[in-house]
Scaffold this active site. Structure first.
Site, PDB file in Angstrom:
ATOM      1  N   SER A   1       1.725  -9.695  -0.816  1.00 32.76           N
ATOM      2  CA  SER A   1       1.391  -8.271  -0.699  1.00 32.76           C
ATOM      3  C   SER A   1       1.653  -7.665   0.679  1.00 32.76           C
ATOM      4  O   SER A   1       1.824  -6.458   0.802  1.00 32.76           O
ATOM      5  CB  SER A   1      -0.079  -8.061  -1.075  1.00 32.76           C
ATOM      6  OG  SER A   1      -0.913  -8.910  -0.298  1.00 32.76           O
TER       7      SER A   1
ATOM      8  N   LYS B   1       0.827  -1.219   0.000  1.00 28.36           N
ATOM      9  CA  LYS B   1       0.000   0.000   0.000  1.00 28.36           C
ATOM     10  C   LYS B   1       0.862   1.271   0.000  1.00 28.36           C
ATOM     11  O   LYS B   1       0.446   2.308  -0.497  1.00 28.36           O
ATOM     12  CB  LYS B   1      -0.940  -0.006   1.203  1.00 28.36           C
ATOM     13  CG  LYS B   1      -1.957  -1.146   1.205  1.00 28.36           C
ATOM     14  CD  LYS B   1      -3.069  -0.940   0.209  1.00 28.36           C
ATOM     15  CE  LYS B   1      -4.066  -2.094   0.244  1.00 28.36           C
ATOM     16  NZ  LYS B   1      -5.085  -2.010  -0.800  1.00 28.36           N
TER      17      LYS B   1
ATOM     18  N   GLU C   1      -9.959   5.624   3.156  1.00 27.00           N
ATOM     19  CA  GLU C   1     -10.715   4.511   3.712  1.00 27.00           C
ATOM     20  C   GLU C   1      -9.719   3.392   3.974  1.00 27.00           C
ATOM     21  O   GLU C   1      -8.657   3.351   3.357  1.00 27.00           O
ATOM     22  CB  GLU C   1     -11.786   4.043   2.719  1.00 27.00           C
ATOM     23  CG  GLU C   1     -11.292   3.067   1.629  1.00 27.00           C
ATOM     24  CD  GLU C   1     -10.274   3.668   0.665  1.00 27.00           C
ATOM     25  OE1 GLU C   1     -10.286   4.899   0.462  1.00 27.00           O
ATOM     26  OE2 GLU C   1      -9.451   2.909   0.109  1.00 27.00           O
TER      27      GLU C   1
HETATM   28  C1  LIG Z   1      -1.638  -6.960   2.659  1.00 23.74           C
HETATM   29  C2  LIG Z   1      -2.780  -6.645   1.751  1.00 23.74           C
HETATM   30  N1  LIG Z   1      -2.865  -7.297   0.569  1.00 23.74           N
HETATM   31  C3  LIG Z   1      -3.883  -7.060  -0.297  1.00 23.74           C
HETATM   32  C4  LIG Z   1      -4.879  -6.153   0.017  1.00 23.74           C
HETATM   33  C5  LIG Z   1      -6.000  -5.967  -0.961  1.00 23.74           C
HETATM   34  O1  LIG Z   1      -5.903  -4.802  -1.691  1.00 23.74           O
HETATM   35  P1  LIG Z   1      -5.592  -4.779  -3.222  1.00 23.74           P
HETATM   36  O2  LIG Z   1      -6.469  -5.800  -3.877  1.00 23.74           O
HETATM   37  O3  LIG Z   1      -5.905  -3.401  -3.632  1.00 23.74           O
HETATM   38  O4  LIG Z   1      -4.145  -5.112  -3.409  1.00 23.74           O
HETATM   39  C6  LIG Z   1      -4.826  -5.433   1.222  1.00 23.74           C
HETATM   40  C7  LIG Z   1      -5.854  -4.450   1.555  1.00 23.74           C
HETATM   41  O5  LIG Z   1      -5.952  -3.937   2.630  1.00 23.74           O
HETATM   42  C8  LIG Z   1      -3.738  -5.692   2.105  1.00 23.74           C
HETATM   43  O6  LIG Z   1      -3.635  -5.055   3.280  1.00 23.74           O
END
Ligand SMILES: Cc1ncc(COP(=O)(O)O)c(C=O)c1O
Length: 394
Positions: A371, A92, A114
């Site tokens: 992620s 993020k 948000e």
């Molecule tokens: C660690 C992590 N991965 C994935 C996501 C999902 O978001 P996005 O699909 O935008 O990558 C989030 C959302 O809060 C997150 O904290």
């Protein structure tokens, strides 16, 4: 004509999806933002500032790591793009650094956001502290409880956290509240959206701020192996880590896979509609009312998906599969025990996909975007694993 993962058309559409469905009172703000982003993104000075902040502050480039024991276990070569190692613990931060620098360039002094899992809220609070901006984060009451560590982090960083008590009290309602409050504060406030969703230019802008994941991974993979991977896999909530990753590989022969939670699979189980300023797929009832998503991971607990994913699905360039909460918990434990990495519940969806599709990926190579890290989920995981195994993790 939309080129695949290029710029959307002038109305902000990716094929039949996207667009800009906002009340008249918000139109000047989104138009101003589009002009500002177009200028900034073609300004070498802004690009240099963005890149150098990611490098010196956020810890980029993140590692592309060959997970040898996981590879052996699955019979495929698995490379993990380690966004969990970025500052604040997830991807993020890439988007937020971009939007915060843009907001400052536009003369804004305040960010609102948000958040679901709290990772985007923490990243926003962090960037606000770094650039001397005020920050207010809207978060569903349910998520305030299940991600209490991140609520504490946001407050410690100086941001105000507003629990949202309407609707399902999760991410969808936090977006509604943030949009409502933006209308009343357009002069000095930038709404820092946390995924590839919302009205144009957000889906495009956020993907561009996240494409650093895919661009890095592609060149790291090339240096390590001399080629491109067979598969590229990422979890999908709104879809920003997946979009950023896919953008780096969309012109290769890699098969792109987005993994949705079974209880929030907007592509897998949704229908077309217009919500939160964009045309895309949403979980809806027969009357077009938005249904609630349900996922163990707060960050994927969203009934919609970014419009570019809807487009990639429609043209068949990316495939979207689902995994369930139990498979996700198994994946968290597997990665922890084979690789010594405790990942976020969101990221574990992608790992669970590998396990579910081990026959299909046997003998091939996979780049998987991890992620985020799992600290924020420790309580949820302990509770659920304790329940599942009849053991106490306390
Ligand atoms: C660690 C992590 N991965 C994935 C996501 C999902 O978001 P996005 O699909 O935008 O990558 C989030 C959302 O809060 C997150 O904290």
């Amino acid at each position: 004509m939309t080129s695949v993962m290029g710029s959307p058309d002038a109305t902000g559409r990716f094929g039949g999806f996207g667009g800009r469905y906002v009340p008249e009172s918000l139109m000047p703000a989104v138009l101003e933002l589009e002009v500002a982003f177009r200028e900034a993104w073609t300004d070498p000075l802004f690009r240099a500032q963005y890149t150098s902040t990611l490098e010196s502050y956020a810890g980029r480039p993140t590692r592309l790591y060959l997970a040898e024991r996981l590879s052996e276990h699955l019979g495929a070569q698995i490379w993990l793009k380690r966004e969990d190692l970025a500052h604040t613990g997830s991807h993020k931060i890439n988007n937020v650094i971009g939007q915060a620098l843009l907001a400052r360039r536009m003369g804004k002094t305040r960010l609102i956001a948000e958040t679901g899992a709290g990772q985007h809220g923490v990243a926003t609070a962090t960037a606000a502290a770094l650039l001397g901006l005020d920050a207010k984060v809207y978060m569903g009451e349910v998520d305030v409880k299940r991600q209490s560590l991140n609520v504490f982090r946001m407050r410690l960083l100086g941001a105000e956290v507003e629990p949202v008590k309407s609707g399902s009290r999760t991410l969808k309602d936090a977006v509604n509240e943030a949009m409502r409050s933006w209308v009343a504060a357009l002069e000095d406030t930038h709404y820092c959206i946390g995924s590839v969703m919302g009205p144009h230019p957000y889906p495009w802008m956020v993907r561009e701020f996240q494409r650093v994941i895919g661009d890095e991974a592609r060149s790291q993979y090339l240096v390590a192996t001399g080629s491109t991977p067979d598969w590229v896999v990422a979890c999908v909530g709104g879809g920003s880590n997946a979009a950023g990753t896919f953008a780096g590989f969309v012109d290769t022969s890699a098969r792109l896979v987005g993994v949705e939670p079974e209880g929030g699979a907007a592509i897998g189980r949704g229908v077309g509609g217009i919500v939160h300023g964009m045309e895309s797929y949403f979980l809806q009832d027969e009357f077009g009312q938005v249904n609630e998503a349900s996922s163990i991971s707060a960050g994927l607990d969203y009934p919609g998906v970014g419009p570019e994913h809807a487009y990639l699905h429609t043209i068949g360039r990316a495939r979207y599969d689902q995994v369930n909460d139990d498979q996700v918990l198994d994946a968290v434990r597997l990665l922890a025990r084979l690789e010594g990495i405790i990942c976020a519940l969101e990221s574990a969806h992608a790992v669970a996909w590998l396990v579910q599709h081990r026959e299909e990926i046997a003998g091939t190579s996979v780049v998987l975007t991890l992620s985020g890290r799992g600290d924020k989920d420790a309580e949820t995981i302990a509770e659920r694993l304790g329940f599942l195994e009849g053991e106490s993790y306390a």
